[in-house]
Enzyme design. Sequence first.
Site, PDB file in Angstrom:
ATOM      1  N   ASN A  10       0.956  11.318  -9.565  1.00  0.00           N
ATOM      2  CA  ASN A  10       0.822   9.887  -9.270  1.00  0.00           C
ATOM      3  C   ASN A  10      -0.408   9.749  -8.387  1.00  0.00           C
ATOM      4  O   ASN A  10      -0.366  10.113  -7.212  1.00  0.00           O
ATOM      5  CB  ASN A  10       2.086   9.393  -8.553  1.00  0.00           C
ATOM      6  CG  ASN A  10       1.939   7.964  -8.065  1.00  0.00           C
ATOM      7  OD1 ASN A  10       0.981   7.273  -8.418  1.00  0.00           O
ATOM      8  ND2 ASN A  10       2.882   7.515  -7.255  1.00  0.00           N
ATOM      9  N   LYS A  12      -1.774   7.103  -7.318  1.00  0.00           N
ATOM     10  CA  LYS A  12      -1.727   5.945  -6.403  1.00  0.00           C
ATOM     11  C   LYS A  12      -3.075   5.220  -6.446  1.00  0.00           C
ATOM     12  O   LYS A  12      -3.653   5.108  -7.520  1.00  0.00           O
ATOM     13  CB  LYS A  12      -1.318   6.407  -4.999  1.00  0.00           C
ATOM     14  CG  LYS A  12      -0.037   7.252  -5.034  1.00  0.00           C
ATOM     15  CD  LYS A  12       0.555   7.543  -3.678  1.00  0.00           C
ATOM     16  CE  LYS A  12       1.808   8.402  -3.850  1.00  0.00           C
ATOM     17  NZ  LYS A  12       2.516   8.613  -2.586  1.00  0.00           N
ATOM     18  N   HIS A  93       8.533   2.671  -7.345  1.00  0.00           N
ATOM     19  CA  HIS A  93       8.040   3.563  -6.289  1.00  0.00           C
ATOM     20  C   HIS A  93       8.300   2.912  -4.922  1.00  0.00           C
ATOM     21  O   HIS A  93       8.160   1.699  -4.776  1.00  0.00           O
ATOM     22  CB  HIS A  93       6.553   3.847  -6.482  1.00  0.00           C
ATOM     23  CG  HIS A  93       6.088   4.997  -5.638  1.00  0.00           C
ATOM     24  ND1 HIS A  93       5.849   4.872  -4.291  1.00  0.00           N
ATOM     25  CD2 HIS A  93       5.878   6.294  -5.936  1.00  0.00           C
ATOM     26  CE1 HIS A  93       5.490   6.055  -3.805  1.00  0.00           C
ATOM     27  NE2 HIS A  93       5.504   6.938  -4.776  1.00  0.00           N
ATOM     28  N   GLU A  95       6.574   2.771  -2.363  1.00  0.00           N
ATOM     29  CA  GLU A  95       5.442   2.024  -1.807  1.00  0.00           C
ATOM     30  C   GLU A  95       5.428   0.600  -2.358  1.00  0.00           C
ATOM     31  O   GLU A  95       5.015  -0.338  -1.669  1.00  0.00           O
ATOM     32  CB  GLU A  95       4.129   2.774  -2.101  1.00  0.00           C
ATOM     33  CG  GLU A  95       4.021   4.011  -1.206  1.00  0.00           C
ATOM     34  CD  GLU A  95       3.207   5.157  -1.770  1.00  0.00           C
ATOM     35  OE1 GLU A  95       2.463   4.959  -2.749  1.00  0.00           O
ATOM     36  OE2 GLU A  95       3.339   6.279  -1.230  1.00  0.00           O
ATOM     37  N   GLU A 163      12.574  10.528  -4.437  1.00  0.00           N
ATOM     38  CA  GLU A 163      11.487  10.672  -3.473  1.00  0.00           C
ATOM     39  C   GLU A 163      11.938  10.176  -2.105  1.00  0.00           C
ATOM     40  O   GLU A 163      11.909   8.961  -1.845  1.00  0.00           O
ATOM     41  CB  GLU A 163      10.269   9.850  -3.923  1.00  0.00           C
ATOM     42  CG  GLU A 163       9.696  10.284  -5.247  1.00  0.00           C
ATOM     43  CD  GLU A 163       8.219   9.902  -5.376  1.00  0.00           C
ATOM     44  OE1 GLU A 163       7.437  10.782  -5.735  1.00  0.00           O
ATOM     45  OE2 GLU A 163       7.857   8.754  -5.086  1.00  0.00           O
ATOM     46  N   GLY A 169       3.782  12.070   1.537  1.00  0.00           N
ATOM     47  CA  GLY A 169       2.503  12.147   2.233  1.00  0.00           C
ATOM     48  C   GLY A 169       2.584  12.698   3.645  1.00  0.00           C
ATOM     49  O   GLY A 169       1.623  12.607   4.404  1.00  0.00           O
ATOM     50  N   SER A 208       5.619  15.314  -0.891  1.00  0.00           N
ATOM     51  CA  SER A 208       4.969  16.520  -0.343  1.00  0.00           C
ATOM     52  C   SER A 208       5.222  17.765  -1.178  1.00  0.00           C
ATOM     53  O   SER A 208       5.280  18.877  -0.641  1.00  0.00           O
ATOM     54  CB  SER A 208       5.357  16.750   1.120  1.00  0.00           C
ATOM     55  OG  SER A 208       4.898  15.663   1.921  1.00  0.00           O
TER      56      SER A 208
HETATM   57  P1  13P Z   1       2.912  13.044  -2.005  1.00  0.00           P
HETATM   58  O1  13P Z   1       3.054  14.169  -3.001  1.00  0.00           O
HETATM   59  O2  13P Z   1       1.494  12.748  -1.648  1.00  0.00           O
HETATM   60  O3  13P Z   1       3.835  13.217  -0.842  1.00  0.00           O
HETATM   61  O4  13P Z   1       3.407  11.703  -2.786  1.00  0.00           O
HETATM   62  C1  13P Z   1       4.606  11.736  -3.454  1.00  0.00           C
HETATM   63  C2  13P Z   1       4.735  10.480  -4.209  1.00  0.00           C
HETATM   64  O5  13P Z   1       4.926   9.416  -3.668  1.00  0.00           O
HETATM   65  C3  13P Z   1       4.601  10.566  -5.670  1.00  0.00           C
HETATM   66  O6  13P Z   1       4.965   9.380  -6.282  1.00  0.00           O
END
Ligand code: 13P
Length: 246
Positions: A10, A12, A93, A95, A163, A169, A208
């Site tokens: 992803n 982002k 997601h 976010e 997640e 992150g 992560s």
């Molecule tokens: P990270 O791997 O950067 O922690 O992000 C995970 C994520 O949100 C994937 O959708």
Amino acid sequence: MSRRKLVVGNWKMNGMRAHLAEIEAIDRIADAHPAVEVGLCLPATLVMAASDKQGGAFIGGQDCHMNANGAHTGCLSAQMLVEAGATWVIVGHSERRQDQGETDAHIAAKALAARAAGLKVILCVGESLDVRDAGNAEAVVSAQLLASLPDGAAADWLAIAYEPIWAIGTGRIPTMEAVAMMHSALRAALAGRIGAEADKMRILYGGSMNGDNATELMAIADVDGGLVGGASLTAAKFEPVIAAAG
Ligand code: 13P
């Protein structure tokens, strides 16, 4: 039940045309690991250019609107993603749940819209640190999953991504035992809703995940792959995650 591992990057809000060469390098890694289904969910601006290539990783979007068209400034429909060459899309997601105020009902509707347009769907769920610390993460995330699960959910077009928000992150991940408990709770919740189909549905871990922890995570019985943010942005970092899946 053997489920083919699914490893999806992803990106982002990262990626410009200059990164198309990186995408091609990830394609070559995907070709070298045919046992694993590999994909990249890219910013919409890159979907068309990236999906023009041959083979390798599938290309997906990161969100779609629940409607096919209309007065929704700044949004993209599932049909638009399909026309641009996407075959998958992420919905729900954390976010977007946080930044755009998306509810479980919105997410179920988006998943149905994606399905109607012919897209496969990765549906994301996960708990905050407060929920984890309160000790009821499995119950809360199972309820979130059932509330966001679209009607007709089936393993040939839907995968789940667990997640934990506090792991995204941050470089922190839950213990392997906590991941195993959550994935098994989510599969049990799915079984209560969709019966035997739950055994076929892939449940990815995200947050992560990287080359240092992917082998251990992928070895957990109910972990069927990964949804990978930071470690998917370069072929060099993504390669060991894909390799860990097979
Ligand atoms: P990270 O791997 O950067 O922690 O992000 C995970 C994520 O949100 C994937 O959708």
